[in-house]
Design a protein around this motif. Structure first.
Motif, PDB file in Angstrom:
ATOM      1  N   PHE B 139       1.314   1.626  39.943  1.00  0.00           N
ATOM      2  CA  PHE B 139       2.202   0.631  39.372  1.00  0.00           C
ATOM      3  C   PHE B 139       1.674  -0.776  39.630  1.00  0.00           C
ATOM      4  N   ALA B 140       1.199  -1.006  40.872  1.00  0.00           N
ATOM      5  CA  ALA B 140       0.707  -2.339  41.229  1.00  0.00           C
ATOM      6  C   ALA B 140      -0.472  -2.732  40.341  1.00  0.00           C
ATOM      7  N   VAL B 141      -1.407  -1.799  40.154  1.00  0.00           N
ATOM      8  CA  VAL B 141      -2.578  -2.101  39.347  1.00  0.00           C
ATOM      9  C   VAL B 141      -2.195  -2.251  37.869  1.00  0.00           C
ATOM     10  N   GLY B 142      -1.311  -1.353  37.394  1.00  0.00           N
ATOM     11  CA  GLY B 142      -0.866  -1.429  36.006  1.00  0.00           C
ATOM     12  C   GLY B 142      -0.148  -2.733  35.718  1.00  0.00           C
ATOM     13  N   ARG B 143       0.674  -3.176  36.660  1.00  0.00           N
ATOM     14  CA  ARG B 143       1.396  -4.428  36.484  1.00  0.00           C
ATOM     15  C   ARG B 143       0.420  -5.596  36.373  1.00  0.00           C
ATOM     16  N   ILE B 148      -1.867  -9.966  33.131  1.00  0.00           N
ATOM     17  CA  ILE B 148      -3.022 -10.783  32.738  1.00  0.00           C
ATOM     18  C   ILE B 148      -3.294 -10.608  31.244  1.00  0.00           C
ATOM     19  N   ALA B 149      -3.135  -9.370  30.735  1.00  0.00           N
ATOM     20  CA  ALA B 149      -3.357  -9.134  29.304  1.00  0.00           C
ATOM     21  C   ALA B 149      -2.318  -9.880  28.470  1.00  0.00           C
ATOM     22  N   LEU B 150      -1.111 -10.005  29.014  1.00  0.00           N
ATOM     23  CA  LEU B 150      -0.011 -10.646  28.297  1.00  0.00           C
ATOM     24  C   LEU B 150      -0.319 -12.103  27.954  1.00  0.00           C
ATOM     25  N   VAL B 151      -1.138 -12.771  28.769  1.00  0.00           N
ATOM     26  CA  VAL B 151      -1.464 -14.164  28.475  1.00  0.00           C
ATOM     27  C   VAL B 151      -2.916 -14.309  28.012  1.00  0.00           C
ATOM     28  N   SER B 218      -5.025 -11.822  43.750  1.00  0.00           N
ATOM     29  CA  SER B 218      -5.107 -10.945  44.918  1.00  0.00           C
ATOM     30  C   SER B 218      -5.272 -11.771  46.190  1.00  0.00           C
ATOM     31  N   PHE B 219      -6.041 -12.866  46.069  1.00  0.00           N
ATOM     32  CA  PHE B 219      -6.244 -13.766  47.205  1.00  0.00           C
ATOM     33  C   PHE B 219      -4.906 -14.353  47.656  1.00  0.00           C
ATOM     34  N   LEU B 220      -4.033 -14.687  46.691  1.00  0.00           N
ATOM     35  CA  LEU B 220      -2.735 -15.263  47.024  1.00  0.00           C
ATOM     36  C   LEU B 220      -1.736 -14.196  47.474  1.00  0.00           C
ATOM     37  N   GLY B 221      -2.183 -12.920  47.457  1.00  0.00           N
ATOM     38  CA  GLY B 221      -1.304 -11.839  47.905  1.00  0.00           C
ATOM     39  C   GLY B 221      -0.425 -11.302  46.796  1.00  0.00           C
ATOM     40  N   LEU B 222      -0.748 -11.614  45.525  1.00  0.00           N
ATOM     41  CA  LEU B 222       0.106 -11.208  44.415  1.00  0.00           C
ATOM     42  C   LEU B 222      -0.565 -10.217  43.484  1.00  0.00           C
ATOM     43  N   GLY B 223      -1.803  -9.837  43.782  1.00  0.00           N
ATOM     44  CA  GLY B 223      -2.505  -8.933  42.880  1.00  0.00           C
ATOM     45  C   GLY B 223      -2.619  -7.549  43.480  1.00  0.00           C
ATOM     46  N   VAL B 224      -3.867  -7.120  43.704  1.00  0.00           N
ATOM     47  CA  VAL B 224      -4.111  -5.841  44.370  1.00  0.00           C
ATOM     48  C   VAL B 224      -3.736  -6.002  45.841  1.00  0.00           C
ATOM     49  N   ARG B 225      -2.874  -5.099  46.330  1.00  0.00           N
ATOM     50  CA  ARG B 225      -2.408  -5.267  47.714  1.00  0.00           C
ATOM     51  C   ARG B 225      -2.991  -4.225  48.654  1.00  0.00           C
TER      52      ARG B 225
END
Lengths: 314, 278
Positions: B139-143, B148-151, B218-225
């Motif tokens: 789910f995390a990766v899909g999200r 990113i694709a959305l924009v 991911s660096f900001l803690g919001l991507g791949v965890r």
């Protein structure tokens, strides 16, 4: 011309309104709830009082109604109160705006001062090794992750050599503030110069086949003089357009760099507001950033029309 | 000059080969060894260990697979979205075109990174997603791919629309319409082949940018965890100990830099090879 500006402005207002609806809706889906946060900070709050607070802030109403109320207040210049800073949003945002403008204008200035001569040099020596080297440098510049570049500069200049401070400008003034500006500005400049150099080179070479260039050469004008006196003037047009578009990204473009260097600018402010459930501040910050991008793209069109007498808009 | 795209291609092939070969080396990227935190490079850990005693080389390779997979998936989803929107806008024209292009302009005017941060920080339980699903890696990766694709579809949409408009007016397409060929077949047989090369160039060039955005999030803690490794989140941990263990910050960033550089060089080479005017 006036018609164009008016229609572009109207279009921008529509985009801004749409953006405000989307962001307002999204903020409601953020983790946490303003009243829950108040309860957390004051455990003695009874459920009755919490419900009263919800009603006081209008949080018991559906979000469409809340949005319209918020919009009405914004129209009157009332942007609400920032939870994180415990100040009105405008007061919290003003110093951040000033810091970001200082950082971004310095970085843009440095990037242009380095990139434009490099682009001209690459065009003058097109196809030679120096052109290839500048091209590789430009690609490196657009490919480097800014947060890592910033980190490497900190490690080199702040930690290993100890020449410059690693970050932050809180409660500083004058010369000390400028010393803190060096590393973040250098990071942004290094990451930005690549695209300017590439555009400068491409624009110059794009002019090379023009009739006026051949005429000037036929009259005995040297290649360097043709490049600098004839081609450069025309080639600066697309570069100006890119610059205006860059100005639009001013407020949000430095988000990562500001975070790495703890530079209290708009990017970091928006990030902290989003992460810290500061709805009013995050909303206003995001909308201001969107407005800036829209203004930048209008400026780009205007600059194009203003600088090139052949372009007639409207 | 001509050597640069080839250099990019070789770099790209090397990086993907190394990342894909990672599992064959039998390294465990998530094995924690608290007795061996911040170990210097040794034969057991060629690049040393991180703040939890995990092998840096193993995480670098695993992170590369994640970053490359996320970037490739995002680029494809964004390209597909942009192609559909651009095709419909260009082929249908009129009011549909106007609405879709205003939408494209609008999305292009958005401040991308702040918006992505908002999207990445959303609380999906408020949308009825169960907590167990939220915590799954898939789910995390899909999200991440979705937001990113959305924009990220706007460039492709504009390219495809422009190509569709120019092809639509050609005689052979009008002839096809005249003999009764349907709109879907026109798009597929006549318009799509004509946009294939700009589409390929735009998609290749977008991969580099997507890697930069993914690593920043991911660096900001919001991507791949964590515990899943990505080049971006390896740098988050490294940043806190940058002074005492600077080597941890060097490798992931260098990997991002070289990969993005490789994609940009290859994309630029493709552009020059496929576009005779460029």
């Amino acid at each position: 011309m006036t018609r164009l500006v008016v229609s572009r402005l109207m279009q921008s207002v529509v985009v801004l309104l749409a953006m405000s609806v989307v962001v307002y809706g999204l903020m409601g889906l953020m983790p946490g709830d303003p009243i829950d946060l108040m309860i957390a900070s004051d455990p003695h709050l009874s459920p009755l009082e919490a419900a009263r607070l919800k009603a006081l802030y209008g949080l018991d109403k559906p979000w469409t109604e809340r949005y319209l109320r918020w919009l009405g207040q914004v129209m009157q210049g009332e942007f609400g109160y920032s939870r994180l800073y415990a100040k009105p949003v405008g007061t919290a945002m003003a110093p951040a705006l000033a810091n970001t403008v200082l950082l971004m204008l310095t970085a843009l200035g440095v990037a242009l001062a380095v990139a434009l001569p490099l682009g001209i040099l690459a065009a003058a020596k097109a196809g030679r090794w120096i052109d290839g080297a500048i091209n590789l440098l430009a690609f490196a510049s657009v490919s480097v992750p800014t947060f890592w570049l910033g980190l490497m500069l900190i490690l080199l200049f702040a930690v290993a050599l100890g020449w410059l401070p690693a970050g932050g400008v809180d409660s500083l003034s004058g010369g000390e503030r400028l010393r803190h500006l060096v590393l973040p500005a250098a990071t942004l400049a290094m990451a930005g110069l690549g695209q300017f150099a590439r555009h400068m080179r491409a624009a110059l070479l794009g002019e090379a086949a023009a009739d006026y260039v051949r005429t000037a050469r036929a009259k005995g004008c040297g290649p360097l003089r043709v490049l600098l006196r004839h081609q450069l003037r025309n080639a600066l047009l697309p570069v100006t357009t890119i610059l205006a578009l860059e100005l639009g990204g001013l407020f949000s473009g430095a988000l990562i760099t500001e975070t790495v260097f703890a530079w209290p600018g708009m990017g970091r402010l928006i990030f902290e507001a989003v992460m810290g459930n500061d709805f009013n501040l995050a909303l206003s910050g995001l909308l201001l950033a969107t407005a800036m991008t829209l203004v930048g793209s209008i400026l780009a069109d205007l600059a194009y029309a203003g600088l090139d007498p052949r372009v007639r808009l409207g | 000059m001509r050597a640069l795209p080839a250099f990019g291609a070789v770099l790209l092939a090397l990086l993907s080969a190394v990342a894909l070969a990672g599992p064959l080396l039998g390294l465990d990227a998530e094995a924690v060894d608290l007795m061996a935190r911040y170990a210097p490079p040794s034969s057991e850990h060629p690049l040393g260990t991180d703040e939890l005693g995990r092998d840096v080389l193993a995480r670098l390779l695993a992170g590369g697979r994640v970053s490359l997979a996320v970037a490739a998936a995002t680029a494809l989803v964004a390209a597909a979205l942009g192609t559909v929107i651009g095709l419909v806008a260009g082929a249908v024209g009129g009011r549909v075109d106007a609405v879709l292009m205003r939408l494209t302009d609008g999305v292009m005017a958005l401040p991308l990174l702040p918006l992505l941060i908002v999207l990445a920080a959303l609380d999906w339980t408020k949308l009825g997603v169960p907590v167990e699903a939220l915590n799954s890696e898939a789910f995390a990766v899909g999200r991440l791919v979705a937001i990113i694709a959305l924009v990220g579809w706007t460039t492709v949409a504009r390219l495809v629309r422009a190509a569709a408009l120019s092809v639509k007016a050609r005689d052979y397409v009008r002839a096809a319409v005249a003999v009764g060929v349907g709109p879907v077949r026109i798009m597929r047989r006549h318009i799509l082949p004509n946009v294939a090369s700009p589409l390929l160039v735009a998609t290749t060039l977008s991969v580099g940018n997507i890697i930069l955005v993914e690593s920043a999030l991911s660096f900001l803690g919001l991507g791949v965890r964590a515990p899943l490794a990505s080049w971006g989140n390896m740098l988050t941990g490294a940043m806190d100990v940058a002074v005492s263990a600077p080597q941890l910050a060097l490798w992931p960033g260098l990997a991002i830099f070289l990969t993005v550089l490789a994609f940009n060089l290859v994309g630029d080479g493709l552009q020059r090879a496929l576009d005779p005017r460029g």
